[in-house]
Scaffold this motif. Sequence first.
Motif, mmCIF file in Angstrom:
data_model
loop_
_atom_site.group_PDB
_atom_site.id
_atom_site.type_symbol
_atom_site.label_atom_id
_atom_site.label_comp_id
_atom_site.label_asym_id
_atom_site.label_seq_id
_atom_site.Cartn_x
_atom_site.Cartn_y
_atom_site.Cartn_z
ATOM 1 N N UNK A 191 -54.132 10.851 -122.488
ATOM 2 C CA UNK A 191 -54.910 11.556 -121.457
ATOM 3 C C UNK A 191 -54.125 11.626 -120.154
ATOM 4 N N UNK A 192 -53.524 10.455 -119.859
ATOM 5 C CA UNK A 192 -52.736 10.363 -118.641
ATOM 6 C C UNK A 192 -51.495 11.263 -118.721
ATOM 7 N N UNK A 193 -50.897 11.268 -119.925
ATOM 8 C CA UNK A 193 -49.699 12.093 -120.150
ATOM 9 C C UNK A 193 -50.037 13.573 -119.987
ATOM 10 N N UNK A 194 -51.186 13.930 -120.538
ATOM 11 C CA UNK A 194 -51.619 15.337 -120.442
ATOM 12 C C UNK A 194 -51.794 15.759 -118.988
ATOM 13 N N UNK A 195 -52.390 14.868 -118.217
ATOM 14 C CA UNK A 195 -52.606 15.155 -116.797
ATOM 15 C C UNK A 195 -51.287 15.367 -116.062
ATOM 16 N N UNK A 196 -50.333 14.477 -116.392
ATOM 17 C CA UNK A 196 -49.005 14.577 -115.766
ATOM 18 C C UNK A 196 -48.335 15.906 -116.124
ATOM 19 N N UNK A 197 -48.469 16.268 -117.406
ATOM 20 C CA UNK A 197 -47.856 17.525 -117.854
ATOM 21 C C UNK A 197 -48.471 18.709 -117.129
ATOM 22 N N UNK A 198 -49.775 18.668 -117.015
ATOM 23 C CA UNK A 198 -50.461 19.761 -116.316
ATOM 24 C C UNK A 198 -50.005 19.847 -114.864
ATOM 25 N N UNK A 199 -49.855 18.678 -114.258
ATOM 26 C CA UNK A 199 -49.404 18.639 -112.857
ATOM 27 C C UNK A 199 -48.000 19.233 -112.721
ATOM 28 N N UNK A 200 -47.143 18.872 -113.696
ATOM 29 C CA UNK A 200 -45.768 19.385 -113.660
ATOM 30 C C UNK A 200 -45.752 20.904 -113.807
ATOM 31 N N UNK A 201 -46.561 21.386 -114.734
ATOM 32 C CA UNK A 201 -46.608 22.844 -114.953
ATOM 33 C C UNK A 201 -47.098 23.546 -113.689
ATOM 34 N N UNK A 202 -48.160 22.989 -113.094
ATOM 35 C CA UNK A 202 -48.719 23.602 -111.875
ATOM 36 C C UNK A 202 -47.704 23.573 -110.737
ATOM 37 N N UNK A 203 -47.031 22.434 -110.600
ATOM 38 C CA UNK A 203 -46.029 22.309 -109.522
ATOM 39 C C UNK A 203 -44.874 23.278 -109.750
ATOM 40 N N UNK A 204 -44.446 23.372 -111.004
ATOM 41 C CA UNK A 204 -43.358 24.299 -111.348
ATOM 42 C C UNK A 204 -43.746 25.732 -111.070
ATOM 43 N N UNK A 205 -44.969 26.074 -111.438
ATOM 44 C CA UNK A 205 -45.462 27.441 -111.197
ATOM 45 C C UNK A 205 -45.510 27.761 -109.718
ATOM 46 N N UNK A 206 -46.023 26.812 -108.945
ATOM 47 C CA UNK A 206 -46.119 27.023 -107.486
ATOM 48 C C UNK A 206 -44.735 27.216 -106.879
ATOM 49 N N UNK A 207 -43.789 26.406 -107.368
ATOM 50 C CA UNK A 207 -42.422 26.501 -106.863
ATOM 51 C C UNK A 207 -41.810 27.861 -107.189
ATOM 52 N N UNK A 208 -42.087 28.301 -108.405
ATOM 53 C CA UNK A 208 -41.558 29.585 -108.875
ATOM 54 C C UNK A 208 -42.100 30.734 -108.027
ATOM 55 N N UNK A 209 -43.411 30.692 -107.792
ATOM 56 C CA UNK A 209 -44.053 31.770 -107.015
ATOM 57 C C UNK A 209 -43.516 31.767 -105.581
ATOM 58 N N UNK A 210 -43.433 30.565 -104.997
ATOM 59 C CA UNK A 210 -42.954 30.460 -103.618
ATOM 60 C C UNK A 210 -41.507 30.932 -103.498
#
Lengths: 132, 118
Positions: free
Chosen positions: A1-20
């Motif tokens: 569960x914790x791993x999934x959360x981390x992965x989601x956070x990484x994806x979101x952070x990566x996406x935000x970085x990409x858009x910016x």
Amino acid sequence: MDIQRRSLFKIAAGGALLVTGGSFLAKEDGFLWNLWHHLRYRVSINAAPARNPDIISKRQDQETVLYSRSQQSDLLKLNPMAGRIWEMCDGSHRVGDMIRSIGNRFDVVTSECTRDVLFTVANLQQRGLLHL
Amino acid sequence: MEGDFKSRFKLPYEPPQIFDLWTSTAHAQNVAAAASTCNTGSGVSTQCATGGSPGQQCLSGGTAYGGNCQNGSVATGVCGQGNSPKSGQCYSGGVPTGDCNGGSVAGGKCKKGSAVHG
């Protein structure tokens, strides 16, 4: 569960970085924007074009007539906006400065103004009337 | 607020335009005459008759070589002045291109005002 959360956070952070990053590169006056115009018009936004000393400009009403001393004839007639661009080509104004100057004073969107200024400078440069 | 004030009082924009005075009519579109230029009312290439202008954009009354002319203009070929060509298309008052003899008329698709052969 914790791993999934981390992965989601990484994806979101990566996406935000990409858009910016993407918007930073592609925004007006950004790297990609400048590169595109440079490739299209063969004129750099950072270039400071200077007038050919052989050319004399004469004002006729609102228009500017360019006269060649060596050919002893009138070459071109510029409407007021093209004449304004010609006047700014003194070797000290960069193309970007011209775009900003016109954009600040006239009711025109930046993209249109950029296209017009670059096209005019490229046109005059191809005729040998401006040095970049 | 300041930006709104500025944009409200910006001058109307007119795009830059450049008019070529050296080639006040047009550049020729055919290869032979493409490098040449002409002034209003004068022809530039050997294929242009007096009063003609070369290329695609000839003025009314002018003579073009291998292009489209406006009303009153004559498209070319190997015709001398006063002759009408054999084929092609022409506008009202004009004659088309091709081969012709002196004093002959055209054989193509002419519109009103033009003469047709046969």
